[in-house]
Design an enzyme around this catalytic site. Structure first.
Site, PDB file in Angstrom:
ATOM      1  N   HIS A   1       0.709  -1.042  -0.037  1.00  0.00           N
ATOM      2  CA  HIS A   1      -0.072   0.004   0.132  1.00  0.00           C
ATOM      3  C   HIS A   1       0.937   1.181   0.034  1.00  0.00           C
ATOM      4  O   HIS A   1       2.027   1.179  -0.315  1.00  0.00           O
ATOM      5  CB  HIS A   1      -0.869   0.115   1.143  1.00  0.00           C
ATOM      6  CG  HIS A   1      -0.308  -0.278   2.482  1.00  0.00           C
ATOM      7  ND1 HIS A   1       0.650   0.644   3.026  1.00  0.00           N
ATOM      8  CD2 HIS A   1      -0.347  -1.428   3.372  1.00  0.00           C
ATOM      9  CE1 HIS A   1       1.055   0.145   4.402  1.00  0.00           C
ATOM     10  NE2 HIS A   1       0.424  -0.983   4.135  1.00  0.00           N
TER      11      HIS A   1
ATOM     12  N   HIS B   1       4.001   1.319   2.129  1.00  0.00           N
ATOM     13  CA  HIS B   1       5.292   0.651   1.672  1.00  0.00           C
ATOM     14  C   HIS B   1       5.926   1.625   0.548  1.00  0.00           C
ATOM     15  O   HIS B   1       7.126   1.742   0.347  1.00  0.00           O
ATOM     16  CB  HIS B   1       4.911  -0.623   1.180  1.00  0.00           C
ATOM     17  CG  HIS B   1       4.196  -1.833   1.829  1.00  0.00           C
ATOM     18  ND1 HIS B   1       2.923  -2.169   1.944  1.00  0.00           N
ATOM     19  CD2 HIS B   1       4.965  -2.381   3.076  1.00  0.00           C
ATOM     20  CE1 HIS B   1       2.758  -2.860   2.953  1.00  0.00           C
ATOM     21  NE2 HIS B   1       3.887  -3.246   3.591  1.00  0.00           N
TER      22      HIS B   1
ATOM     23  N   LYS C   1       4.484   3.164  11.867  1.00  0.00           N
ATOM     24  CA  LYS C   1       3.238   2.504  12.417  1.00  0.00           C
ATOM     25  C   LYS C   1       3.637   1.185  13.012  1.00  0.00           C
ATOM     26  O   LYS C   1       2.819   1.049  14.220  1.00  0.00           O
ATOM     27  CB  LYS C   1       2.511   1.997  11.034  1.00  0.00           C
ATOM     28  CG  LYS C   1       1.114   1.758  11.300  1.00  0.00           C
ATOM     29  CD  LYS C   1       0.428   0.166  11.385  1.00  0.00           C
ATOM     30  CE  LYS C   1       0.866  -0.499  10.257  1.00  0.00           C
ATOM     31  NZ  LYS C   1       0.435  -1.890  10.669  1.00  0.00           N
TER      32      LYS C   1
END
Ligand code: PAF
Length: 281
Positions: free
Chosen positions: A34, A37, A149
C-alpha cells in the site's frame, strides 16, 4: 526491475552494486503493498543508487492461531506498483529457501519483545528479528527502511542492529494514513464496511491522548483512560492495550515526561490493528 527468487542471485546483485561503490537501500515487506510501503521505496530510491524491495510472508512471525493462511497476497499487483517507482530489484524468496527443514536459529530479544504487542504475540518479534537479520545478511544494504506504524518493531530492529553491530542505517519514516486518519496496513483489507468505520477509533484515541498531554496532563492513567473511552465508543472495537511509554525503552510510565510515545493495539471485529503517535518536547 529484476525479480530475484534465489538467495545466491540476490547476494550477487548486491555484491555487484557494492563492487561499483553504489549504495543499496532496502525495504523489507510481506507484500500486499500500500502507499505506506511505496513511500518507503520512494525514499529509498531518492537516497540510494539501488533499491531492493523484498516480498516474503514470514511464517515465523505469526502465532499458531494467527492469520498466516489468509494474509493477503498479491504478487502481480505488488510488482506493478513497484515497477512504477523505479525499484531496481524485488527479492521474493521461496519459503524453503529461507527456512530449510533443519532451521533452528533465532534472534531473541529478552525484554523489548515481551512487552506491548509481545504480551498477546509472544513469538512475534522473535520471528520478525530473525527474518530481518537474515534479509539484511542476504541483501547487505547500506540503509533499510521501516514505517513508524510498527513502532515496537522499529525499536526492536534498531536495538538488534546496535546490539549485534549490523552495519546498516535503520531509517524510520512517518506512518501513512487514510483520509480519516486510519494508519495504512495490509490487514485493513480484512475489515467489513462497518468495521472500517470503527477502525479509525484507534487513531482518534491516540490523538485525543496526545492532545491531553500537549495541554499539560502528566498522569498516564488519565491519558490512557481517555484513550480507552474513545475506543470503547466504537461498537466493534476492543482494546488489546493502550499505553504511554518511553520512546526508546518502551517502558510504561505513571508520570509522563516528554518525549512520550502513545501506543495501542485494538481488535476491530477479528482484526488486530496497531498504531501510535509521539509527543515531543
Ligand atoms: O513490517 C513487516 O511487514 C514485517 O514485519 C517485516 C519487517 C517485513 C518482516 O517480515
Amino acid at each position: 526491475m529484476t525479480i530475484i527468487d534465489s538467495i545466491e542471485r540476490m547476494s550477487a546483485f548486491s555484491d555487484e552494486a557494492r563492487a561499483k561503490s553504489l549504495s543499496i537501500g532496502f525495504v523489507p515487506t510481506m507484500g500486499a503493498l500500500h502507499e505506506g510501503h511505496l513511500s518507503l521505496a520512494r525514499r529509498s530510491c531518492s537516497e540510494n543508487d539501488r533499491t531492493v524491495v523484498s516480498i516474503f510472508v514470514n511464517p515465523l512471525q505469526f502465532g499458531p492461531r494467527e492469520d498466516l493462511d489468509r494474509y493477503p497476497r498479491d504478487m502481480e499487483g505488488d510488482l506493478a506498483k513497484l515497477s512504477s517507482i523505479r525499484t531496481d530489484a524485488v527479492f521474493a524468496p521461496a519459503m524453503e529457501a529461507m527456512y530449510n527443514e533443519r532451521f533452528e536459529t533465532h534472534v531473541i530479544q529478552e525484554n523489548l519483545s515481551m512487552m506491548l504487542c509481545g504480551v498477546s504475540r509472544p513469538t512475534h518479534f522473535r520471528g520478525v528479528l530473525t527474518v530481518v537479520l537474515k534479509l539484511l545478511n542476504i541483501v547487505r544494504p547500506h540503509r533499510a527502511y521501516f514505517g513508524q506504524k510498527d513502532y515496537q518493531q522499529t525499536v526492536a530492529i534498531r536495538r538488534m542492529a546496535r546490539d549485534l553491530n549490523i552495519p546498516v542505517n535503520i531509517v524510520v519514516l512517518p506512518t501513512v494514513r487514510e483520509r480519516d486518519g486510519l494508519a495504512m496496513s495490509s490487514r485493513n483489507r480484512y475489515l467489513s464496511d462497518s468495521e472500517r468505520r470503527d477502525a479509525v477509533c484507534l487513531y482518534r484515541a491516540l490523538t485525543a491522548g496526545s492532545e491531553l498531554v500537549r495541554r499539560g496532563e502528566r498522569s498516564a492513567r488519565v491519558v490512557v483512560q481517555k484513550m480507552r473511552g474513545v475506543v470503547e465508543n466504537a461498537p466493534s472495537a476492543r482494546v488489546d492495550y493502550l499505553a504511554a511509554v518511553d520512546p526508546d525503552s518502551l517502558e510504561s510510565r505513571e508520570e509522563i515526561s516528554l518525549p512520550v510515545a502513545l501506543v495501542g493495539a485494538v481488535y476491530v471485529g477479528a482484526t488486530r490493528l496497531i498504531d501510535n503517535v509521539t509527543v515531543e518536547e
